[in-house]
Design an enzyme around this catalytic site. Structure first.
Site, mmCIF file in Angstrom:
data_model
loop_
_atom_site.group_PDB
_atom_site.id
_atom_site.type_symbol
_atom_site.label_atom_id
_atom_site.label_comp_id
_atom_site.label_asym_id
_atom_site.label_seq_id
_atom_site.Cartn_x
_atom_site.Cartn_y
_atom_site.Cartn_z
ATOM 1 N N HIS A 210 0.854 -1.188 0.000
ATOM 2 C CA HIS A 210 0.000 0.000 0.000
ATOM 3 C C HIS A 210 0.889 1.236 0.000
ATOM 4 O O HIS A 210 2.030 1.197 0.456
ATOM 5 C CB HIS A 210 -0.919 -0.001 1.226
ATOM 6 C CG HIS A 210 -2.116 -0.898 1.057
ATOM 7 N ND1 HIS A 210 -3.402 -0.434 1.060
ATOM 8 C CD2 HIS A 210 -2.218 -2.238 0.861
ATOM 9 C CE1 HIS A 210 -4.251 -1.433 0.879
ATOM 10 N NE2 HIS A 210 -3.552 -2.548 0.760
ATOM 11 N N CYS A 241 -6.742 6.357 1.154
ATOM 12 C CA CYS A 241 -6.626 6.111 2.583
ATOM 13 C C CYS A 241 -7.430 7.171 3.307
ATOM 14 O O CYS A 241 -7.152 8.358 3.183
ATOM 15 C CB CYS A 241 -5.166 6.163 3.027
ATOM 16 S SG CYS A 241 -4.998 5.989 4.815
HETATM 17 ZN ZN ZN Z 1 -4.511 -4.393 0.689
#
Ligand code: ZN
Length: 307
Positions: A210, A241
């Site tokens: 990520h 996010c």
């Molecule tokens: Zn993930």
């Protein structure tokens, strides 16, 4: 050297947003991704629709994606029940997520490590009952391997032990997931080497990264330099996010493919095709921010791909 970019946007991206993408649009997106050259796509997750209504159509998407020649159709399965649905649908690859943080595991799937390992063992047994030619690849995905928002640092020793336990349960391989974007390149190298020492190099070939703190591509490069050959990414970094406005979710497929191709590594993915797939995604989810530096800046003048 060939690198496999595994597209996880239809699963990781879509599960992270509240909007529900219509099934027909998902099919068009998956078709466009495959047309661009993506050879593996995680199309969804077999979880109860009441928990993740965004992914309720996973079986239909597996059926659709299976018709695309040469495409590996991957799905996430949190337990035996999900795996049975995945086997019935005919998915080529099943990944069971095992959170290295037990607190996270209890909070997320309400199961302890021991209970999750029982599920993995039961899934492996169910797969073994199929004729050899029909058995999907079974991966144990070690999530929160680089740290957890609830527990903080996760001891390297525990990640290695869980990797060994997943292999003992009958997984074909394990993967490492930086679920929260806590990893850094040095830590990536350290953990890959430690897991390799525990389960063998050929049993860990992929990373799921990520970009929460902007280190996604740096981490990907560190893994590539060691010899990791599969990298998960999501188109447009879909999902983002919620705690870090401006940060993409997974590493962005477009930026990863650009980096790899610019380095002369063959992904088999055509950048223009990728932009066409991005347009499909953007029109289906007009209110969702899409990330990626290269789609905004454009390719450098006279950029030529290795493919
Ligand atoms: Zn993930």
């Amino acid at each position: 050297m060939r690198v496999l970019v595994s597209e996880v946007g239809p699963r990781d991206g879509l599960q992270s947003i509240s909007a529900i993408m219509p099934t027909e649009a998902k099919k068009r997106w998956i078709t466009a991704l495959a047309a661009a050259g993506l050879r593996e796509i995680e199309v969804g997750s077999f979880v109860p629709a009441r928990l993740l209504p965004q992914l309720a159509d996973t079986a239909e998407l597996v059926a659709h994606a299976r018709q695309i020649a040469g495409l590996t159709v991957a799905v996430l399965v949190p337990n035996l029940k999900g795996a049975e649905a995945a086997l019935a649908a005919g998915a080529h690859k099943l990944t069971i997520p095992l959170s290295c943080s037990e607190t996270h595991s209890l909070r997320n799937v309400r199961r302890s490590h021991a209970q999750m390992l029982d599920e993995a063992r039961a899934i492996a047994a169910a797969i073994r009952e199929l004729p050899a030619a029909e058995r999907p690849h079974f991966e144990g995905g070690l999530s929160t391997a680089f740290g957890c928002t609830l527990e903080g640092a996760v001891p390297e020793r525990r990640v290695v032990e869980l990797a060994e336990a997943l292999m003992d349960c009958g997984c074909d391989e394990v993967g490492l997931s930086d679920t929260n974007g806590y990893a850094d390149p040095a830590g990536v190298r350290r953990l890959i080497r430690a897991v390799w020492a525990g389960v063998g190099r050929e049993r860990l070939t992929g990373l799921h990264l990520h970009n929460t703190r902007g280190l996604g591509l740096a981490n990907a490069l560190a893994a590539l330099d060691l010899g990791i050959s599969t990298l998960d990414a999501s188109q447009g970094g879909l999902g983002g996010c919620p705690f870090a406005p401006g940060a993409s979710g997974n590493i962005v497929t477009e930026d990863l493919v650009f980096m790899l191709e610019a380095m002369g590594l063959d992904t088999g993915i055509d950048f223009r095709g990728l932009l066409a797939a991005r347009a499909v995604l953007a029109s289906a989810l007009p209110d969702e921010p899409l990330y990626g530096m290269v789609p905004l800046a454009g390719l450098p003048l006279n950029f030529s791909q290795s493919a």
